[in-house]
Design a protein around this motif. Structure first.
Motif, PDB file in Angstrom:
ATOM      1  N   SER A 152       0.828  -1.206   0.000  1.00  0.00           N
ATOM      2  CA  SER A 152       0.000   0.000   0.000  1.00  0.00           C
ATOM      3  C   SER A 152       0.861   1.255   0.000  1.00  0.00           C
ATOM      4  O   SER A 152       0.531   2.243  -0.671  1.00  0.00           O
ATOM      5  CB  SER A 152      -0.952   0.002   1.200  1.00  0.00           C
ATOM      6  N   GLU A 153       1.972   1.242   0.720  1.00  0.00           N
ATOM      7  CA  GLU A 153       2.861   2.400   0.738  1.00  0.00           C
ATOM      8  C   GLU A 153       3.456   2.645  -0.645  1.00  0.00           C
ATOM      9  O   GLU A 153       3.568   3.792  -1.092  1.00  0.00           O
ATOM     10  CB  GLU A 153       3.978   2.193   1.758  1.00  0.00           C
ATOM     11  N   PHE A 154       3.831   1.566  -1.334  1.00  0.00           N
ATOM     12  CA  PHE A 154       4.444   1.732  -2.648  1.00  0.00           C
ATOM     13  C   PHE A 154       3.418   2.215  -3.679  1.00  0.00           C
ATOM     14  O   PHE A 154       3.718   3.079  -4.506  1.00  0.00           O
ATOM     15  CB  PHE A 154       5.087   0.426  -3.108  1.00  0.00           C
ATOM     16  N   ILE A 155       2.199   1.675  -3.642  1.00  0.00           N
ATOM     17  CA  ILE A 155       1.173   2.127  -4.587  1.00  0.00           C
ATOM     18  C   ILE A 155       0.792   3.573  -4.298  1.00  0.00           C
ATOM     19  O   ILE A 155       0.554   4.362  -5.227  1.00  0.00           O
ATOM     20  CB  ILE A 155      -0.049   1.196  -4.518  1.00  0.00           C
ATOM     21  N   GLN A 156       0.763   3.947  -3.025  1.00  0.00           N
ATOM     22  CA  GLN A 156       0.527   5.346  -2.667  1.00  0.00           C
ATOM     23  C   GLN A 156       1.599   6.222  -3.297  1.00  0.00           C
ATOM     24  O   GLN A 156       1.309   7.306  -3.831  1.00  0.00           O
ATOM     25  CB  GLN A 156       0.540   5.486  -1.142  1.00  0.00           C
ATOM     26  N   PHE A 157       2.842   5.762  -3.258  1.00  0.00           N
ATOM     27  CA  PHE A 157       3.947   6.501  -3.886  1.00  0.00           C
ATOM     28  C   PHE A 157       3.730   6.634  -5.397  1.00  0.00           C
ATOM     29  O   PHE A 157       3.932   7.703  -5.975  1.00  0.00           O
ATOM     30  CB  PHE A 157       5.273   5.792  -3.605  1.00  0.00           C
ATOM     31  N   ILE A 158       3.301   5.562  -6.051  1.00  0.00           N
ATOM     32  CA  ILE A 158       3.073   5.599  -7.503  1.00  0.00           C
ATOM     33  C   ILE A 158       1.992   6.625  -7.849  1.00  0.00           C
ATOM     34  O   ILE A 158       2.176   7.464  -8.736  1.00  0.00           O
ATOM     35  CB  ILE A 158       2.679   4.204  -8.023  1.00  0.00           C
ATOM     36  N   TYR A 159       0.863   6.566  -7.136  1.00  0.00           N
ATOM     37  CA  TYR A 159      -0.221   7.503  -7.414  1.00  0.00           C
ATOM     38  C   TYR A 159       0.240   8.954  -7.204  1.00  0.00           C
ATOM     39  O   TYR A 159      -0.009   9.828  -8.041  1.00  0.00           O
ATOM     40  CB  TYR A 159      -1.420   7.215  -6.517  1.00  0.00           C
ATOM     41  N   SER A 160       0.883   9.197  -6.086  1.00  0.00           N
ATOM     42  CA  SER A 160       1.314  10.564  -5.762  1.00  0.00           C
ATOM     43  C   SER A 160       2.325  11.076  -6.772  1.00  0.00           C
ATOM     44  O   SER A 160       2.282  12.249  -7.173  1.00  0.00           O
ATOM     45  CB  SER A 160       1.909  10.611  -4.343  1.00  0.00           C
ATOM     46  N   THR A 161       3.239  10.202  -7.200  1.00  0.00           N
ATOM     47  CA  THR A 161       4.261  10.605  -8.175  1.00  0.00           C
ATOM     48  C   THR A 161       3.640  10.919  -9.527  1.00  0.00           C
ATOM     49  O   THR A 161       4.014  11.906 -10.184  1.00  0.00           O
ATOM     50  CB  THR A 161       5.309   9.490  -8.322  1.00  0.00           C
ATOM     51  N   ILE A 162       2.699  10.094  -9.956  1.00  0.00           N
ATOM     52  CA  ILE A 162       2.032  10.345 -11.242  1.00  0.00           C
ATOM     53  C   ILE A 162       1.293  11.684 -11.203  1.00  0.00           C
ATOM     54  O   ILE A 162       1.360  12.478 -12.149  1.00  0.00           O
ATOM     55  CB  ILE A 162       1.069   9.194 -11.577  1.00  0.00           C
ATOM     56  N   ILE A 163       0.600  11.964 -10.099  1.00  0.00           N
ATOM     57  CA  ILE A 163      -0.121  13.235  -9.971  1.00  0.00           C
ATOM     58  C   ILE A 163       0.863  14.405 -10.020  1.00  0.00           C
ATOM     59  O   ILE A 163       0.622  15.410 -10.711  1.00  0.00           O
ATOM     60  CB  ILE A 163      -0.932  13.263  -8.659  1.00  0.00           C
ATOM     61  N   GLU A 164       1.968  14.261  -9.312  1.00  0.00           N
ATOM     62  CA  GLU A 164       2.936  15.352  -9.255  1.00  0.00           C
ATOM     63  C   GLU A 164       3.610  15.591 -10.609  1.00  0.00           C
ATOM     64  O   GLU A 164       3.695  16.733 -11.085  1.00  0.00           O
ATOM     65  CB  GLU A 164       3.999  15.036  -8.198  1.00  0.00           C
ATOM     66  N   LEU A 165       4.080  14.525 -11.246  1.00  0.00           N
ATOM     67  CA  LEU A 165       4.836  14.677 -12.490  1.00  0.00           C
ATOM     68  C   LEU A 165       3.959  15.171 -13.635  1.00  0.00           C
ATOM     69  O   LEU A 165       4.338  16.090 -14.369  1.00  0.00           O
ATOM     70  CB  LEU A 165       5.498  13.348 -12.860  1.00  0.00           C
ATOM     71  N   PHE A 166       2.790  14.553 -13.816  1.00  0.00           N
ATOM     72  CA  PHE A 166       1.921  14.983 -14.907  1.00  0.00           C
ATOM     73  C   PHE A 166       1.220  16.291 -14.576  1.00  0.00           C
ATOM     74  O   PHE A 166       0.808  17.025 -15.478  1.00  0.00           O
ATOM     75  CB  PHE A 166       0.907  13.889 -15.249  1.00  0.00           C
ATOM     76  N   GLY A 167       1.106  16.589 -13.267  1.00  0.00           N
ATOM     77  CA  GLY A 167       0.546  17.871 -12.876  1.00  0.00           C
ATOM     78  C   GLY A 167       1.418  19.039 -13.304  1.00  0.00           C
ATOM     79  O   GLY A 167       0.922  20.142 -13.558  1.00  0.00           O
ATOM     80  N   LYS A 168       2.714  18.799 -13.402  1.00  0.00           N
ATOM     81  CA  LYS A 168       3.629  19.846 -13.846  1.00  0.00           C
ATOM     82  C   LYS A 168       3.447  20.177 -15.329  1.00  0.00           C
ATOM     83  O   LYS A 168       3.867  21.237 -15.790  1.00  0.00           O
ATOM     84  CB  LYS A 168       5.071  19.421 -13.590  1.00  0.00           C
ATOM     85  N   LEU A 169       2.816  19.259 -16.062  1.00  0.00           N
ATOM     86  CA  LEU A 169       2.602  19.492 -17.487  1.00  0.00           C
ATOM     87  C   LEU A 169       1.342  20.315 -17.746  1.00  0.00           C
ATOM     88  O   LEU A 169       1.098  20.731 -18.874  1.00  0.00           O
ATOM     89  CB  LEU A 169       2.499  18.154 -18.228  1.00  0.00           C
ATOM     90  N   GLY A 170       0.546  20.515 -16.725  1.00  0.00           N
ATOM     91  CA  GLY A 170      -0.666  21.307 -16.902  1.00  0.00           C
ATOM     92  C   GLY A 170      -1.621  21.128 -15.748  1.00  0.00           C
ATOM     93  O   GLY A 170      -1.757  20.023 -15.213  1.00  0.00           O
ATOM     94  N   TRP A 171      -2.299  22.209 -15.352  1.00  0.00           N
ATOM     95  CA  TRP A 171      -3.218  22.150 -14.221  1.00  0.00           C
ATOM     96  C   TRP A 171      -4.379  21.203 -14.491  1.00  0.00           C
ATOM     97  O   TRP A 171      -4.846  20.496 -13.610  1.00  0.00           O
ATOM     98  CB  TRP A 171      -3.744  23.534 -13.895  1.00  0.00           C
ATOM     99  N   THR A 172      -4.846  21.177 -15.721  1.00  0.00           N
ATOM    100  CA  THR A 172      -5.972  20.307 -16.060  1.00  0.00           C
ATOM    101  C   THR A 172      -5.625  18.853 -15.800  1.00  0.00           C
ATOM    102  O   THR A 172      -6.438  18.089 -15.264  1.00  0.00           O
ATOM    103  CB  THR A 172      -6.374  20.497 -17.532  1.00  0.00           C
TER     104      THR A 172
END
Length: 564
Positions: free
Chosen positions: A223-243
């Motif tokens: 669960s900790e690792f999947i939490q890391f995956i979700y958070s990282t995806i949100i952070e990295l792709f969030g930098k490409l655009g707010w939408t």
């Protein structure tokens, strides 16, 4: 490498040249085995390996054969060897005094099987983990499941990088660019899974390498690792655009409010073994409202994420009561303020029934006994006594009054029995964990979350596509291989029930998705990614056709799904 090259490498590592040469000659030029020999004899003066000692070439003789037990290499030495490029692919060769060398049987490696390169019709593309027993292996099944969700897929693929590069062996381990971006590698793999790629499988090696610097913590649970995956995806792709960030937040982030108005966000719901119950509602009831439901309606969701991920933290404990009953639909709305009243009303009615039953049982106890004496027996003996006294008017009047009391008690017992029967019947139809009972006529108005994936380990998982369910099994210990099997939900449900009741060692991860997000739609892929896939399709087609041209007896449709 030549013998001299390996001698030079050992000298650079700090060993004497003559000792290095002798050890390498003894180890058939295998540098890792040579280091083992050197350290095995380093307690005293290093002997000359070019000559036989009294105890034989491999040490003391045991039962007529020289010992061949491998000596563990210290981690810092092993890392040093790895930095020279040795040891990663070499398998240890076992020797004895009678035979100079045993050739290891070749292990099947799907990466070398060109007949498996082409994707079979109607079979999903496959991502292969790099190693066994690593949390990073969960990248592969998780990306495969998420790539079947159009909202995730399109959000990931809509951004366009200037250059994606290309390597003929990108699908195995080679980088397409010298310094790959994590978002780009995620895009590449999602495009491979979602587009019209002809390639059957690809490794996640390039993604693991690219994201290595991001994995800074030691994750102790799935669960900790999947939490890391979700958070990282949100952070990295969030930098490409707010939408993009907003969409991904909606996909993965739930908000939960406590009775003190404290609000928390959750992207995965870990379930420890003391919360293992036979269905998802019993588990969520207990997690949110307590095992005795004493906190019902005090805690609940402020917002539900479109993807709900539940992780069973397996440690050998099994699910009691015959195993876990998988449900294909999940209605988490009952844990929100809008619909929790339905649960509260049912729960209150159950408490009311309990109180009514308790009250009637108390009445029956009073009708049966008074001050330790049975009322019926006492009335019967009193009436018999009065009857024996003759026909005196007062006695006859008293007898009739007592007979009326006895009749009233009997009638009240009968009435209470009928009430208890009705109450017990009503209670038997009330299941606080049944979604049909809780929602009742409201159920058709609500949208369910649909089960789309079940991950049992980094080597075995199932996921749902538009065409149905597929089961994936990886073999990474004895060679490298995988199987893909068409399945049904009923079959998977039975397998999960048996597994969770008998051997729940690695637990499992469940992914539910809001039903409206599972609409049929063509993937939105940018032009440069399309070019990458097109180039790769040409490459895999060329490799496959060249191979098949040398196999006149093989049919091109020889790919067969293998049952588990």
């Amino acid at each position: 490498m030549s013998l001299q090259d390996n001698i030079d490498s050992l000298v650079n590592m700090g060993f004497d040249a003559s000792v290095a040469r002798a050890a390498l000659e003894r180890a058939n030029n295998n540098i890792e085995v040579a280091v083992n020999y050197i350290y095995a004899d380093s307690s005293g003066e290093l002997p000359s390996y070019s000559e036989q000692t009294e105890s034989g070439a491999l040490g003391p003789v045991q039962d007529g054969h020289s010992a061949s037990t491998a000596i563990p290499i210290e981690d810092d030495i092993r890392d040093k060897i790895a930095s020279y490029g040795y040891g990663a692919e070499n398998q240890e060769i076992r020797l004895d005094s009678d035979e100079s060398e045993h050739e290891a049987l070749p292990k099947y490696d799907v990466y070398d099987d060109i007949s498996r390169y082409i994707r079979a019709p109607e079979v999903p593309g496959v991502l292969l983990p790099v190693k066994i027993d690593l949390l990073e292996g969960y990248f592969a099944p998780l990306l495969m499941i998420l790539s079947n969700i159009p909202a995730f897929r399109d959000t990931v693929l809509e951004h366009e990088f200037e250059d994606y590069g290309y390597s003929p062996y990108w699908w195995k381990k080679e980088r397409c660019l010298s310094n790959p971006d994590v978002t780009m590698e995620v895009q590449r793999l999602v495009a491979f899974l979602s587009s019209d790629s002809k390639r059957a499988f690809a490794s996640i090696r390039t993604l693991i390498d690219a994201s290595a610097k991001l994995i800074t913590d030691d994750y102790e649970s799935i669960s900790e690792f999947i939490q890391f995956i979700y958070s990282t995806i949100i952070e990295l792709f969030g930098k490409l655009g707010w939408t993009s960030k907003e969409r991904l937040m909606e996909l993965f982030t739930s908000q939960f409010q406590f009775e003190n108005d404290e609000t928390q966000t959750h992207r995965i719901f870990p379930v420890e073994s003391n919360y293992f119950y036979k269905d998802v509602y019993r588990i969520m009831h207990s997690l949110l409202w307590g095992k005795d439901l004493s906190r019902i309606a005090q805690h609940g969701f402020v917002r539900l994420s479109d993807v709900l991920t539940i992780s069973f933290e397996g440690n050998g404990d099994t699910v009691p009561g015959g195993g876990f009953e998988l449900t294909e639909e999940f209605y988490p709305q009952i844990y929100t303020s809008e619909y929790e009243k339905l649960v509260v009303d049912k729960f209150q009615r159950i408490n009311e029934l309990r109180e009514e039953v308790s009250k009637i049982n108390g009445q029956n106890m009073q009708l049966k006994a008074f001050k330790g004496k049975r009322v019926a027996a006492l009335l019967e003996s009193t009436l018999n006594h009065l009857s024996s006294l003759g026909e005196d008017g007062k006695i006859q009047s008293a007898s009739k009054e007592l007979e009326g009391i006895a009749s009233h008690i009997l009638d009240q017992k009968t009435l209470n029995t009928d009430k208890l029967t009705a109450l017990n019947k009503e209670r038997s139809q009330m299941d606080i964990y049944s979604i049909d009972y809780i929602l009742g006529e409201h159920k058709p108005d609500l949208e369910p979350w649909i089960l789309v994936g079940v991950i049992l380990s980094e080597r075995q998982f199932c996921y749902r596509t538009e065409k149905g369910w597929y089961t994936f099994v990886y073999e990474l210990e004895e060679g490298k291989n995988f199987t893909v099997t068409e399945s049904t939900f009923d079959t998977i449900r039975g397998q999960i029930r048996d597994y969770s009741a008998d051997n729940f060692e690695t637990g499992m991860v469940l992914l539910y998705v809001r039903k409206s997000l599972l609409t049929s739609s063509r993937p939105i892929i940018n032009e440069k990614l399309k070019q990458f896939i097109s180039t790769d399709n040409e490459k895999v087609t060329q490799d496959y056709e060249a191979f098949m041209s040398q196999q006149p007896n093989k049919k091109e449709d020889a790919y067969v799904l293998v049952d588990m």
